[in-house]
Design a protein around this motif. Structure first.
Motif, short mmCIF file in Angstrom:
data_model
loop_
_atom_site.label_atom_id
_atom_site.label_comp_id
_atom_site.label_asym_id
_atom_site.label_seq_id
_atom_site.Cartn_x
_atom_site.Cartn_y
_atom_site.Cartn_z
N LYS A 1 49.05 46.47 90.24
CA LYS A 1 48.24 46.48 89.02
C LYS A 1 48.15 45.10 88.38
CE LYS A 1 49.79 51.21 88.00
NZ LYS A 1 50.81 51.24 89.07
N GLY A 2 48.83 44.12 88.98
CA GLY A 2 48.82 42.78 88.42
C GLY A 2 49.89 42.55 87.39
N LEU A 3 50.81 43.50 87.18
CA LEU A 3 51.90 43.32 86.22
C LEU A 3 52.95 42.40 86.82
CD1 LEU A 3 52.35 46.95 84.84
CD2 LEU A 3 51.02 45.06 83.86
N LEU A 4 53.52 41.56 85.97
CA LEU A 4 54.48 40.54 86.38
C LEU A 4 55.89 40.99 86.04
CD1 LEU A 4 55.12 37.59 87.28
CD2 LEU A 4 54.74 36.93 84.90
N TYR A 5 56.78 40.99 87.04
CA TYR A 5 58.17 41.39 86.87
C TYR A 5 59.06 40.15 86.97
CZ TYR A 5 56.67 46.25 87.61
OH TYR A 5 56.06 47.47 87.51
N PHE B 1 55.64 41.92 82.28
CA PHE B 1 54.57 41.35 81.46
C PHE B 1 53.21 41.79 81.97
CE2 PHE B 1 57.99 38.16 81.19
CZ PHE B 1 58.11 38.03 79.82
N ASP B 2 52.31 42.03 81.04
CA ASP B 2 50.89 42.14 81.37
C ASP B 2 50.30 40.75 81.14
OD1 ASP B 2 48.12 42.46 81.41
OD2 ASP B 2 48.21 44.48 80.56
N PRO B 3 49.94 40.02 82.20
CA PRO B 3 49.47 38.64 82.02
C PRO B 3 48.22 38.52 81.15
CG PRO B 3 50.07 39.03 84.31
CD PRO B 3 50.07 40.36 83.63
N LYS B 4 47.43 39.57 81.05
CA LYS B 4 46.21 39.50 80.27
C LYS B 4 46.46 39.63 78.77
CE LYS B 4 43.24 41.31 83.96
NZ LYS B 4 42.30 42.40 84.35
N THR B 5 47.38 40.52 78.40
CA THR B 5 47.62 40.80 76.98
C THR B 5 48.97 40.29 76.47
OG1 THR B 5 48.63 42.95 77.47
CG2 THR B 5 46.23 42.89 77.21
N HIS B 6 49.88 39.92 77.40
CA HIS B 6 51.25 39.53 77.07
C HIS B 6 52.08 40.70 76.57
CE1 HIS B 6 51.32 34.90 77.10
NE2 HIS B 6 50.22 35.28 77.73
N ASP B 7 51.57 41.92 76.65
CA ASP B 7 52.39 43.08 76.32
C ASP B 7 53.57 43.15 77.29
OD1 ASP B 7 50.72 43.77 74.25
OD2 ASP B 7 49.54 45.18 75.44
N THR B 8 54.73 43.58 76.78
CA THR B 8 55.96 43.49 77.55
C THR B 8 56.73 44.81 77.54
OG1 THR B 8 56.11 41.18 76.85
CG2 THR B 8 58.03 42.11 77.92
N GLN B 9 57.20 45.19 78.72
CA GLN B 9 58.13 46.30 78.86
C GLN B 9 59.45 45.74 79.39
OE1 GLN B 9 56.35 49.72 81.06
NE2 GLN B 9 54.55 48.41 81.21
N LEU B 10 60.51 46.58 79.34
CA LEU B 10 61.82 46.13 79.80
C LEU B 10 62.54 47.22 80.58
CD1 LEU B 10 63.06 44.37 76.54
CD2 LEU B 10 62.73 43.23 78.72
N ILE B 11 63.25 46.79 81.62
CA ILE B 11 64.26 47.62 82.27
C ILE B 11 65.59 46.95 81.93
CG2 ILE B 11 65.13 48.58 84.43
CD1 ILE B 11 62.34 48.25 85.60
N ASP C 1 57.06 46.55 96.99
CA ASP C 1 56.35 46.92 98.22
C ASP C 1 54.95 47.43 97.90
OD1 ASP C 1 56.65 49.52 97.31
OD2 ASP C 1 57.96 50.16 98.95
N ASP C 2 54.24 47.87 98.93
CA ASP C 2 52.86 48.31 98.74
C ASP C 2 52.76 49.65 98.02
OD1 ASP C 2 54.05 49.51 100.87
OD2 ASP C 2 52.40 49.25 102.27
N ASP C 3 53.86 50.34 97.82
CA ASP C 3 53.89 51.57 97.02
C ASP C 3 54.35 51.30 95.59
OD1 ASP C 3 53.03 53.20 99.14
OD2 ASP C 3 55.08 53.34 99.93
N ASP C 4 54.49 50.03 95.24
CA ASP C 4 54.94 49.60 93.91
C ASP C 4 56.38 50.00 93.62
OD1 ASP C 4 52.79 48.11 93.18
OD2 ASP C 4 51.85 49.65 91.94
N ARG C 5 57.18 50.18 94.67
CA ARG C 5 58.62 50.34 94.45
C ARG C 5 59.21 48.97 94.17
NH1 ARG C 5 61.52 52.98 99.31
NH2 ARG C 5 60.19 51.48 100.42
N LEU C 6 60.10 48.91 93.19
CA LEU C 6 60.72 47.66 92.77
C LEU C 6 62.12 47.57 93.35
CD1 LEU C 6 60.88 45.11 90.93
CD2 LEU C 6 61.74 46.65 89.12
N PHE C 7 62.41 46.44 94.01
CA PHE C 7 63.73 46.16 94.58
C PHE C 7 64.37 45.04 93.76
CE2 PHE C 7 61.32 48.19 97.81
CZ PHE C 7 62.20 48.85 98.65
N VAL C 8 65.61 45.26 93.28
CA VAL C 8 66.30 44.31 92.40
C VAL C 8 67.64 43.95 93.03
CG1 VAL C 8 67.21 43.87 90.09
CG2 VAL C 8 65.21 45.37 90.39
#
Length: 434
Positions: free
Chosen positions: A128-132, A144-154, A171-178
């Motif tokens: 979706k273009g969201l920055l982690y 971060f949403d690069p367009k609006t700078h709106d921010t979420q947190l884990i 990955d291509d399913d938008d699973r996040l690996f940390v």
């Protein structure tokens, strides 16, 4: 009966009253200015830095060369509403004063506190273009949403339990690996940011992460083991190891590592690893076979001094983040330097301070993380096709300008044709009227 003043005294009294009026008004004005100044100094200025120039005009390399990288934006954390911090504090009760505690109204709600970047490291972008961004010191993943700078947190202690988070991959399913070095594991989150699993087999100090979506490989750079571990991205089973472990960062032979930190994969499945203490980049094929290496210690362009983050753009160029030199360098597949961003250390746009991470998305946006100012910078990569189009356009404009100059010169060289002047008829030569 009220006594009256002599007539001679009235003008003096009037002047005295006028002087007192002016003095009082001046005192009130000074007090108002003092109060206004105090209120402005206790309330910080909201918003981003006001740079003394327009940073969106920054390009690399500099004109008249064709621009290949453009500065776009930066991110520092959640938006802050400064007005709430300027409000008057609530009066403490006698019990609060006796206990030395704050009134409940003045206590900070950590769940609502606006978090800011302090030690950003790993970085990734979803479909979706969201920055982690993984922040080691805050203990949270900023989204971060690069367009609006709106921010979420884990956040550690709320949505997850982190020890010391490092690299990220999506990955291509938008699973996040940390990658969590302190907990010796890689956590896996769903697209809804819910914890769904973890990778632990054989890990000691996981740092850099990369995913080969075609072959379904998860690559983990383990800094303490001097190895890159390869897992099945779906079953989390350990498949193989790259590099020789147990040598305490002393190996310099091709195919081995000394504290590797960054790993990336290109569209052909080739693997790129920043061999940090050896100041080089090593390249392997999808089967883990060593292919080539480039880079050596030094402080000039094309050299390395503790390379960390690494990313591959859509044209196959290799982007390397160098922490000690604070320089983002771009190489071709043969290891030849194409361009670089950053010279010296600084906090202005296009400068870096402890540069550690780099990521490139499918929109050709380049994101970098740096530790000391606690920020992410966004750049725009100009692709080979776009650069070729721009070059052709400039050549056409130069050709058109040259043709116009030649035509102007040729027109100026041709002598002007003399005008034919017809003399008016003389009266003596006029035809008689019949």
């Amino acid at each position: 009966m009220i006594p009256t003043l002599p007539i001679r005294t009235r003008p003096a009294l009037a002047l005295l009253l006028l002087f007192l009026t002016i003095l009082t008004a001046s005192s009130v004005a000074r007090a108002a200015r003092k109060k206004k100044t105090a209120s402005t100094t206790t309330q910080p200025a909201a918003g981003p830095h006001n740079f003394p120039f327009d940073p969106t005009k920054l390009v690399w390399p500099s004109p008249p060369n064709i621009a290949r990288v453009r500065w776009a934006d930066y991110f520092a954390g959640e938006k802050i509403d400064y007005s709430q911090y300027a409000a008057a504090k609530h009066k403490a009760s006698w019990m609060d004063r006796l206990a030395g505690s704050q009134p409940d109204a003045d206590k900070t709600n950590l769940k609502k506190y606006p978090f800011q970047l302090v030690g950003p490291f790993g970085i990734a972008v979803d479909s979706k273009g969201l920055l982690y961004v993984a922040d080691q010191k805050v203990g949270a993943v900023f989204i971060f949403d690069p367009k609006t700078h709106d921010t979420q947190l884990i956040r550690n202690g709320f949505e997850a339990h982190f020890g010391w988070i490092n690299g990220l991959a999506i990955d291509d399913d938008d699973r996040l690996f940390v990658a969590d070095g302190k907990m010796h594991r890689v956590l896996v989150f769903s697209p809804q940011h819910q914890l769904t699993g973890q990778v632990t087999e054989g890990l000691v100090d996981p740092v850099g992460l990369a995913i080969d979506t075609e072959n379904r490989f998860l690559y983990v750079a383990d800094t303490q083991q001097d190895q890159v571990l390869v897992f099945d991205a779906d079953t989390y089973k350990l498949l193989r190891r790259m590099g020789t472990g147990g040598k305490n960062h002393f190996l310099t032979s091709p195919g081995d590592f000394a504290a590797p930190q960054g790993v990336a994969v290109d569209k052909d499945g080739n693997v790129y690893v920043t061999d940090t203490l050896n100041d080089r980049v090593e390249i392997f094929d999808a089967d883990g076979n060593f292919m080539s290496t480039f880079g050596k210690p030094g402080d000039g362009p094309g050299y390395f001094a503790r390379p960390k983050g690494i990313a591959i753009d859509g044209d196959g160029h290799i982007w390397v983040a160098d922490e000690m030199q604070d320089r983002l360098q771009v190489f071709n597949s043969e290891g030849q330097l194409l361009t670089y961003i950053g010279w010296g250390h600084g906090n202005l746009p296009g400068q870096f301070s402890a540069l550690v991470g780099v990521a490139i998305d499918k929109q050709n946006r380049v994101f970098t993380t740096e530790q000391y100012p606690g920020r992410v910078q966004e750049f725009r990569y100009v692709t080979d096709a776009e650069a070729a189009e721009e070059k052709a356009k400039e050549e056409q404009e130069r050709k058109s300008a040259a043709d116009a100059r030649r035509k102007s010169t040729a027109a100026a060289a041709v002598p002007a044709k003399p005008e034919t002047v017809t003399a008016p008829p003389q009266p003596g030569n006029a035809s008689p009227q019949g």
